[in-house]
Design an enzyme around this catalytic site. Structure first.
Site, mmCIF file in Angstrom:
data_model
loop_
_atom_site.group_PDB
_atom_site.id
_atom_site.type_symbol
_atom_site.label_atom_id
_atom_site.label_comp_id
_atom_site.label_asym_id
_atom_site.label_seq_id
_atom_site.Cartn_x
_atom_site.Cartn_y
_atom_site.Cartn_z
ATOM 1 N N VAL A 290 -24.750 3.541 1.559
ATOM 2 C CA VAL A 290 -25.156 3.088 0.222
ATOM 3 C C VAL A 290 -24.376 3.857 -0.836
ATOM 4 O O VAL A 290 -24.932 4.488 -1.728
ATOM 5 C CB VAL A 290 -26.691 3.177 0.017
ATOM 6 C CG1 VAL A 290 -27.376 2.145 0.882
ATOM 7 C CG2 VAL A 290 -27.238 4.566 0.350
ATOM 8 N N GLY A 291 -23.062 3.801 -0.706
ATOM 9 C CA GLY A 291 -22.182 4.423 -1.694
ATOM 10 C C GLY A 291 -21.899 3.434 -2.813
ATOM 11 O O GLY A 291 -22.771 2.645 -3.205
ATOM 12 N N LYS B 290 0.874 -1.168 0.000
ATOM 13 C CA LYS B 290 0.000 0.000 0.000
ATOM 14 C C LYS B 290 0.914 1.220 0.000
ATOM 15 O O LYS B 290 2.059 1.147 0.441
ATOM 16 C CB LYS B 290 -0.844 -0.011 1.288
ATOM 17 C CG LYS B 290 -2.093 0.796 1.203
ATOM 18 C CD LYS B 290 -3.279 -0.026 0.762
ATOM 19 C CE LYS B 290 -4.513 0.850 0.675
ATOM 20 N NZ LYS B 290 -5.695 0.131 0.217
ATOM 21 N N VAL C 34 -20.203 0.590 -3.103
ATOM 22 C CA VAL C 34 -20.404 -0.843 -2.891
ATOM 23 C C VAL C 34 -21.837 -1.128 -2.449
ATOM 24 O O VAL C 34 -22.505 -2.012 -2.989
ATOM 25 C CB VAL C 34 -19.403 -1.404 -1.851
ATOM 26 C CG1 VAL C 34 -19.638 -2.894 -1.659
ATOM 27 C CG2 VAL C 34 -17.971 -1.147 -2.276
HETATM 28 P P1 NAD Z 1 -18.306 5.211 -0.597
HETATM 29 O O1 NAD Z 1 -17.627 6.396 0.002
HETATM 30 O O2 NAD Z 1 -18.741 5.247 -2.024
HETATM 31 O O3 NAD Z 1 -19.607 4.863 0.272
HETATM 32 C C1 NAD Z 1 -19.681 4.978 1.646
HETATM 33 C C2 NAD Z 1 -21.079 5.472 2.007
HETATM 34 O O4 NAD Z 1 -21.223 5.485 3.419
HETATM 35 C C3 NAD Z 1 -21.360 6.899 1.531
HETATM 36 O O5 NAD Z 1 -22.583 6.940 0.822
HETATM 37 C C4 NAD Z 1 -21.437 7.700 2.822
HETATM 38 O O6 NAD Z 1 -22.334 8.787 2.732
HETATM 39 C C5 NAD Z 1 -21.935 6.649 3.791
HETATM 40 N N1 NAD Z 1 -21.684 6.944 5.200
HETATM 41 C C6 NAD Z 1 -20.617 7.564 5.740
HETATM 42 N N2 NAD Z 1 -20.761 7.638 7.075
HETATM 43 C C7 NAD Z 1 -21.942 7.030 7.376
HETATM 44 C C8 NAD Z 1 -22.646 6.780 8.584
HETATM 45 N N3 NAD Z 1 -22.179 7.160 9.774
HETATM 46 N N4 NAD Z 1 -23.831 6.124 8.508
HETATM 47 C C9 NAD Z 1 -24.330 5.719 7.322
HETATM 48 N N5 NAD Z 1 -23.705 5.950 6.146
HETATM 49 C C10 NAD Z 1 -22.530 6.591 6.180
HETATM 50 O O7 NAD Z 1 -17.358 3.979 -0.319
HETATM 51 P P2 NAD Z 1 -17.407 2.536 -0.991
HETATM 52 O O8 NAD Z 1 -16.442 2.493 -2.109
HETATM 53 O O9 NAD Z 1 -18.820 2.131 -1.205
HETATM 54 O O10 NAD Z 1 -16.783 1.651 0.174
HETATM 55 C C11 NAD Z 1 -17.546 1.322 1.333
HETATM 56 C C12 NAD Z 1 -16.638 0.635 2.338
HETATM 57 O O11 NAD Z 1 -16.108 -0.561 1.749
HETATM 58 C C13 NAD Z 1 -15.418 1.445 2.754
HETATM 59 O O12 NAD Z 1 -15.116 1.144 4.087
HETATM 60 C C14 NAD Z 1 -14.312 0.925 1.842
HETATM 61 O O13 NAD Z 1 -13.036 1.091 2.425
HETATM 62 C C15 NAD Z 1 -14.682 -0.531 1.745
HETATM 63 N N6 NAD Z 1 -14.194 -1.187 0.538
HETATM 64 C C16 NAD Z 1 -14.538 -0.729 -0.694
HETATM 65 C C17 NAD Z 1 -14.069 -1.372 -1.833
HETATM 66 C C18 NAD Z 1 -14.471 -0.910 -3.212
HETATM 67 O O14 NAD Z 1 -14.252 -1.658 -4.184
HETATM 68 N N7 NAD Z 1 -15.040 0.258 -3.368
HETATM 69 C C19 NAD Z 1 -13.242 -2.506 -1.722
HETATM 70 C C20 NAD Z 1 -12.922 -2.976 -0.443
HETATM 71 C C21 NAD Z 1 -13.398 -2.300 0.676
#
Ligand code: NAD
Length: 366
Positions: free
Chosen positions: A191-192, A90, A194
């Site tokens: 609901v971002g 990383k 993933v």
């Molecule tokens: P993202 O930023 O697109 O989505 C996160 C969502 O969580 C956002 O909509 C945000 O508004 C919401 N959020 C933040 N704080 C909150 C709270 N207190 N209560 C409710 N909702 C809240 O991120 P992502 O890419 O969807 O990733 C989600 C998680 O999965 C992260 O922890 C990320 O590290 C992990 N992850 C993602 C991937 C990937 O491929 N994107 C891979 C491995 C791990």
């Protein structure tokens, strides 16, 4: 998501590397652009280290070092358990992404990645955009997660979501004796990228989906697509009765305050580092007989996606098959945890370490 440890270690670099078993840490500095970056290479027994670069305005250099060491170590276990032949790495860039990043800055960083000659492959992470990926690619071939129009694998989030869905089904199988999610009450927190793709799978399987997010626009994307989804207040989710809790927002949501409140049979979500304290909170879930699908296993669909790009001739069908394997591995982990009376997090770590050791012996001809 940034989850810098609140207690940043004050030990020397070598003591920290030794404690966390890192092979190599590379400090990069460029006077002209003001670039300051650290590349952490944790373990390359299975293959070259792979993991994204994140840019963050760390308060101190110690905090940045702590983050890169912890994240690169996590990648080793994630890829090992997912059956990928890559190691853990990383990188972190210290600074303000909105003010400091530009073409030259990112190309300079790409040059540093290139200097490692393929021992480390980078990808995107927090505050690194597809454009930054393109800039880095101008200076090094050791970049994955490139846009599709550059022959890359594109956004990994749909594959991450698919892996989480597989892990959730394995968790359900263990908890209920059937992996059907039909009629199950499932809360998706966040609901971002993933979360929204995960919900597509859950709705297709006729689960009752509840969602919580702190941003209206994110919620609207989901409710516009799926009218049956019920929106709940993000501040009261731990008071809810549910079958499955799916943390897809932040880390550390499984902690001293939430676990005693939690009313569900299964936890399965995408967020990294869901257990605030790995051992303690993994045990607490076990003591409550809550089936916990380890985060670093079930969110490995994204790294599998870029891994297949690295292998060449990227083929989505192959990645889907590889991601489906998360179901079997998750069941193995849950059974191992039960048999050995250890938390599922510990079981997952043990199986990851075992694979590294076994493959290492094969490589050495032992
Ligand atoms: P993202 O930023 O697109 O989505 C996160 C969502 O969580 C956002 O909509 C945000 O508004 C919401 N959020 C933040 N704080 C909150 C709270 N207190 N209560 C409710 N909702 C809240 O991120 P992502 O890419 O969807 O990733 C989600 C998680 O999965 C992260 O922890 C990320 O590290 C992990 N992850 C993602 C991937 C990937 O491929 N994107 C891979 C491995 C791990």
């Amino acid at each position: 998501m940034i989850d810098v440890q609140p207690e940043v270690k004050k030990k020397g670099v070598f003591s920290q590397m030794q404690e966390m078993e890192h092979e190599q840490v590379v400090f990069c500095q460029d006077e002209h652009t003001g670039l300051k970056a650290i590349i952490g290479i944790h373990n390359t027994v299975l293959g070259p280290a792979m993991g994204g670069t994140r840019m963050w305005n760390y308060a101190t250099e110690e905090e940045a070092l702590n983050d890169v060491l912890r994240l690169s170590r996590g990648m080793t276990f994630k890829s090992a358990l997912a059956g990928l032949n890559i190691g853990g790495g990383k990188a972190v860039i210290i600074g303000d992404a909105r003010k400091q990043k530009n073409e030259i800055f990112m190309r300079r960083f790409g040059k540093f990645v290139n200097s490692l000659n393929g021992k480390y492959y980078t990808a995107e992470d927090v505050n690194i955009t597809m454009r930054d990926i393109e800039y880095m690619s101008m200076e090094t071939p050791f970049v994955v997660g490139k846009p599709e129009n550059m022959g890359g694998s594109g956004d990994p989030s749909p594959m991450t979501a698919y892996g989480v869905y597989m892990g959730m089904k394995a968790g359900a199988q263990k908890a209920y004796g059937t992996d059907s999610l039909r009629g199950k009450n499932i809360l998706v927190q966040g609901v971002g990228q993933v979360g929204k793709y995960l919900i597509d799978h859950l709705i297709k399987e006729e689960a009752n989906v509840f969602i919580a997010d702190i941003f209206e626009d994110k919620i609207k994307v989901v409710t516009d697509k799926h009218a049956s989804v019920e929106v709940v207040d993000p501040n009261t989710i731990f008071q809810m009765e549910m079958d499955i809790y799916s943390p897809c927002a932040l880390g550390a949501t499984l902690n001293d305050d939430t676990i005693p409140e939690l009313k569900c049979a299964v936890v399965a979500g995408a967020a990294n580092n869901q257990l605030k304290e790995e051992q303690k909170h993994g045990e607490m879930l076990k003591d409550k007989s809550i089936i916990y699908a380890p985060d670093f296993l079930i969110n490995s669909g994204g790294i599998a996606n870029v891994y297949h790009e690295y292998l060449g001739n990227y083929n989505k069908e192959r990645v889907i098959a590889s991601t489906e394997h998360i179901y079997d591995v998750c069941l193995d982990v849950l059974n191992y945890s039960e048999k050995n009376n250890i938390s599922s997090h510990e079981a997952a770590l043990a199986l990851a370490l075992q694979r590294i050791e076994d493959v290492g012996k094969v490589k050495l001809g032992q």
